[in-house]
Design a protein around this motif. Structure first.
Motif, mmCIF file in Angstrom:
data_model
loop_
_atom_site.group_PDB
_atom_site.id
_atom_site.type_symbol
_atom_site.label_atom_id
_atom_site.label_comp_id
_atom_site.label_asym_id
_atom_site.label_seq_id
_atom_site.Cartn_x
_atom_site.Cartn_y
_atom_site.Cartn_z
ATOM 1 N N GLY A 1 0.818 -1.215 0.000
ATOM 2 C CA GLY A 1 0.000 0.000 0.000
ATOM 3 C C GLY A 1 0.842 1.251 0.000
ATOM 4 O O GLY A 1 2.078 1.197 -0.053
ATOM 5 N N PRO A 2 0.182 2.393 0.084
ATOM 6 C CA PRO A 2 0.891 3.669 0.016
ATOM 7 C C PRO A 2 1.791 3.899 1.232
ATOM 8 O O PRO A 2 1.491 3.434 2.326
ATOM 9 C CB PRO A 2 -0.222 4.712 -0.027
ATOM 10 C CG PRO A 2 -1.497 4.011 0.180
ATOM 11 C CD PRO A 2 -1.253 2.544 0.197
ATOM 12 N N PRO A 3 2.885 4.652 1.019
ATOM 13 C CA PRO A 3 3.803 4.912 2.128
ATOM 14 C C PRO A 3 3.295 5.962 3.112
ATOM 15 O O PRO A 3 3.704 5.978 4.266
ATOM 16 C CB PRO A 3 5.073 5.400 1.432
ATOM 17 C CG PRO A 3 4.609 5.932 0.125
ATOM 18 C CD PRO A 3 3.394 5.147 -0.251
ATOM 19 N N VAL A 4 2.401 6.824 2.674
ATOM 20 C CA VAL A 4 1.875 7.897 3.529
ATOM 21 C C VAL A 4 0.379 8.005 3.290
ATOM 22 O O VAL A 4 -0.081 7.937 2.149
ATOM 23 C CB VAL A 4 2.545 9.261 3.191
ATOM 24 C CG1 VAL A 4 1.911 10.400 3.983
ATOM 25 C CG2 VAL A 4 4.044 9.209 3.431
ATOM 26 N N LEU A 5 -0.363 8.174 4.365
ATOM 27 C CA LEU A 5 -1.796 8.437 4.261
ATOM 28 C C LEU A 5 -2.060 9.814 4.823
ATOM 29 O O LEU A 5 -1.475 10.203 5.841
ATOM 30 C CB LEU A 5 -2.597 7.392 5.039
ATOM 31 C CG LEU A 5 -2.459 5.948 4.568
ATOM 32 C CD1 LEU A 5 -3.191 5.004 5.523
ATOM 33 C CD2 LEU A 5 -2.988 5.796 3.154
ATOM 34 N N LEU A 6 -2.929 10.554 4.178
ATOM 35 C CA LEU A 6 -3.313 11.875 4.665
ATOM 36 C C LEU A 6 -4.641 11.756 5.396
ATOM 37 O O LEU A 6 -5.607 11.215 4.853
ATOM 38 C CB LEU A 6 -3.452 12.856 3.496
ATOM 39 C CG LEU A 6 -2.206 13.065 2.642
ATOM 40 C CD1 LEU A 6 -2.509 14.010 1.485
ATOM 41 C CD2 LEU A 6 -1.056 13.597 3.486
ATOM 42 N N THR A 7 -4.664 12.250 6.633
ATOM 43 C CA THR A 7 -5.895 12.205 7.419
ATOM 44 C C THR A 7 -6.279 13.605 7.866
ATOM 45 O O THR A 7 -5.427 14.480 8.014
ATOM 46 C CB THR A 7 -5.742 11.296 8.663
ATOM 47 O OG1 THR A 7 -4.686 11.808 9.480
ATOM 48 C CG2 THR A 7 -5.437 9.853 8.267
ATOM 49 N N HIS A 8 -7.567 13.792 8.066
ATOM 50 C CA HIS A 8 -8.091 15.071 8.558
ATOM 51 C C HIS A 8 -7.756 15.195 10.043
ATOM 52 O O HIS A 8 -8.097 14.312 10.841
ATOM 53 C CB HIS A 8 -9.606 15.101 8.338
ATOM 54 C CG HIS A 8 -10.249 16.347 8.833
ATOM 55 N ND1 HIS A 8 -11.456 16.340 9.485
ATOM 56 C CD2 HIS A 8 -9.856 17.636 8.761
ATOM 57 C CE1 HIS A 8 -11.776 17.578 9.797
ATOM 58 N NE2 HIS A 8 -10.818 18.382 9.379
ATOM 59 N N GLY B 1 -8.949 17.007 12.244
ATOM 60 C CA GLY B 1 -10.119 17.164 13.111
ATOM 61 C C GLY B 1 -10.804 15.868 13.493
ATOM 62 O O GLY B 1 -11.324 15.745 14.597
ATOM 63 N N CYS B 2 -10.832 14.880 12.591
ATOM 64 C CA CYS B 2 -11.577 13.652 12.887
ATOM 65 C C CYS B 2 -10.808 12.373 12.603
ATOM 66 O O CYS B 2 -11.244 11.294 13.003
ATOM 67 C CB CYS B 2 -12.884 13.638 12.109
ATOM 68 S SG CYS B 2 -12.688 13.374 10.334
ATOM 69 N N GLY B 3 -9.689 12.460 11.882
ATOM 70 C CA GLY B 3 -8.891 11.280 11.589
ATOM 71 C C GLY B 3 -9.273 10.540 10.318
ATOM 72 O O GLY B 3 -8.612 9.570 9.956
ATOM 73 N N ALA B 4 -10.318 10.978 9.616
ATOM 74 C CA ALA B 4 -10.726 10.309 8.375
ATOM 75 C C ALA B 4 -9.715 10.584 7.266
ATOM 76 O O ALA B 4 -9.045 11.621 7.262
ATOM 77 C CB ALA B 4 -12.110 10.791 7.944
ATOM 78 N N LEU B 5 -9.602 9.647 6.329
ATOM 79 C CA LEU B 5 -8.710 9.832 5.187
ATOM 80 C C LEU B 5 -9.160 11.011 4.330
ATOM 81 O O LEU B 5 -10.356 11.241 4.155
ATOM 82 C CB LEU B 5 -8.668 8.570 4.324
ATOM 83 C CG LEU B 5 -7.966 7.357 4.933
ATOM 84 C CD1 LEU B 5 -8.120 6.148 4.021
ATOM 85 C CD2 LEU B 5 -6.499 7.641 5.200
ATOM 86 N N VAL B 6 -8.186 11.731 3.798
ATOM 87 C CA VAL B 6 -8.464 12.874 2.926
ATOM 88 C C VAL B 6 -8.759 12.352 1.525
ATOM 89 O O VAL B 6 -8.037 11.496 1.007
ATOM 90 C CB VAL B 6 -7.263 13.846 2.890
ATOM 91 C CG1 VAL B 6 -7.436 14.909 1.831
ATOM 92 C CG2 VAL B 6 -7.055 14.468 4.262
#
Length: 172
Positions: free
Chosen positions: A116-123, A125-130
């Motif tokens: 999978g991807p090396p980096v995940l972007l999360t919000h 404020g809530c932790g959800a994926l961008v």
């Protein structure tokens, strides 16, 4: 130049915004410098370590990004050291963030390792994926390029059927 169609008449935009943008940022080291700036890296040595860019290349890219208005220099001084500069994103630079995220998401989809991807972007404020979405001005979700029609903009300099013209000239 970019080519599109208006109705059934092909036209070329001689002052293409994509071409102009790539003239500033369309190079590997520039994108890596911007990646680090978006991650909060501000100092030359840290940027060099994170990107692996040769010193002269990094110096040239930073100078160009400052000259173009995407970064600004802010002086700082460590105790007992000479004054140096940090590089901070300007609003013009910050406005490139959606492009950087789009490139990252494309790479994640097509070029990631099997794990999978090396980096995940999360919000924050809530932790959800961008996620990124396209919408028209009326709020309709746009699934892809087949749902978009290019039309002359107010500043278009176009060539139709081989003859140069300005978009405003066509209305006369």
């Amino acid at each position: 130049m970019s080519e599109a169609t208006l109705g059934n008449v092909p036209f070329r935009v001689d002052n293409c915004s994509i071409e102009r943008t790539l003239g500033i940022v369309g190079e590997k080291w520039t994108f890596l410098v911007l990646r680090e700036a978006f991650s909060g890296v501000r100092r030359f040595a840290d940027m060099q370590a994170a990107t692996g860019a040769p010193r002269q290349v990094l110096s040239a890219r930073l100078a160009r990004l400052v000259d173009e208005g995407l970064l600004r220099k802010v002086p700082y001084r460590e105790p007992g050291q000479r004054q140096r500069d940090e590089y901070r994103l300007t609003q013009m630079g910050l406005d490139l963030y959606p492009i950087m995220v789009a490139l990252m998401h494309w790479g994640d989809r097509y070029l990631s390792e099997p794990d999978g991807p090396p980096v995940l972007l999360t919000h924050r404020g809530c932790g959800a994926l961008v996620e990124q979405h396209f919408r028209c001005a009326d709020g309709h979700e746009i699934a892809g390029p087949r749902e978009v029609t290019p039309v002359h903009g107010p500043g278009a300099s176009v060539t139709a059927a081989g003859s140069p013209a300005h978009a405003g000239d066509a209305a006369s």
